[in-house]
Enzyme design. Structure first.
Site, short mmCIF file in Angstrom:
data_model
loop_
_atom_site.label_atom_id
_atom_site.label_comp_id
_atom_site.label_asym_id
_atom_site.label_seq_id
_atom_site.Cartn_x
_atom_site.Cartn_y
_atom_site.Cartn_z
N HIS A 62 -15.44 21.29 29.50
CA HIS A 62 -14.98 21.30 28.12
C HIS A 62 -13.78 22.21 27.92
O HIS A 62 -13.62 23.21 28.60
CB HIS A 62 -16.10 21.80 27.19
N LYS A 72 -12.69 32.15 27.13
CA LYS A 72 -14.15 32.36 27.13
C LYS A 72 -14.53 33.47 28.10
O LYS A 72 -14.05 33.50 29.24
CB LYS A 72 -14.88 31.08 27.56
N TYR A 132 -21.64 33.20 25.77
CA TYR A 132 -20.21 33.36 25.94
C TYR A 132 -19.52 33.69 24.63
O TYR A 132 -19.88 33.22 23.57
CB TYR A 132 -19.56 32.17 26.64
N ASP A 170 -20.84 14.10 28.14
CA ASP A 170 -20.27 14.60 29.39
C ASP A 170 -20.20 13.51 30.46
O ASP A 170 -19.32 13.53 31.31
CB ASP A 170 -21.05 15.81 29.90
#
Length: 192
Positions: A62, A72, A132, A170
């Site tokens: 992603h 991130k 995250y 996904d």
């Protein structure tokens, strides 16, 4: 904190020290001033957390487009994951290449993935919790992805295609060669 630049130098593995005794341990997992001076001068605006119940769960790959592109800082609180970053910065000498490392609750290691990279992970243990910090909020209109097992990228995932547990989203992501030029990061700036 220990800092290790991976094969793509802008992706950084960070291992905070732990101070333990027979009760357990204490660790400072994030220090804003240290991160800004040693890794990258960014601010974080949102924290996210996911639980993957089964071993072999794959989440990713992603990324988000500007103005909601995200850096991130990823860590695994419980369990273990194989965490991956793919360089999408047009003009970068490592465009289309990937780096990966194991993150686990046992090690406390974290991975900094800057803007311009796709991110994903595969769980190595059941009940893995990933936390995250991100530098921009989620934006559905800017959300993009790559096919997790794109042979053109060649990620050495610890789970095979027949055994991977994926979301429908996904499963249907495009390979890198098919993403629109507007879905790439158009500017690569070499850090000094």
């Amino acid at each position: 904190m220990q800092l290790e630049r991976l094969a793509i130098a802008d992706v950084v593995k960070i291992v905070p020290p732990r101070y333990g005794d027979d009760r357990g341990y204490f660790s400072e997992v994030f220090k804003d001033a240290w991160f800004r001076s040693q890794v990258e001068d960014v601010g974080f605006v949102q924290d996210n957390q996911s639980l993957s119940a089964a071993k072999g769960t794959v989440r990713g790959l992603h990324y988000q487009l500007p103005p909601f592109a995200q850096g991130k800082l990823v860590r695994c609180i419980t369990g273990a994951v194989f965490d991956v970053a793919v360089d999408l910065r047009a003009g970068s000498p490592t465009y289309g290449r990937w780096v990966g490392t194991e993150l686990s609750g046992r090690s406390g290691a974290q991975l900094w993935i800057p803007v311009g990279f796709a991110h994903g992970f595969a769980t190595l243990e059941p009940d893995s919790i990933v936390h995250y910090k991100v530098t921009a909020p989620y934006s559905a209109g800017h959300d993009r992805g790559l096919l997790w097992n794109d042979p053109g990228i060649g990620i050495a995932w610890p789970v095979g295609a027949d055994d991977a547990i994926l979301s429908e989203k996904d499963r249907k992501q495009p390979p890198l060669a098919e993403i629109a030029p507007s879905d790439r990061f158009s500017l690569y700036v070499e850090r000094t």
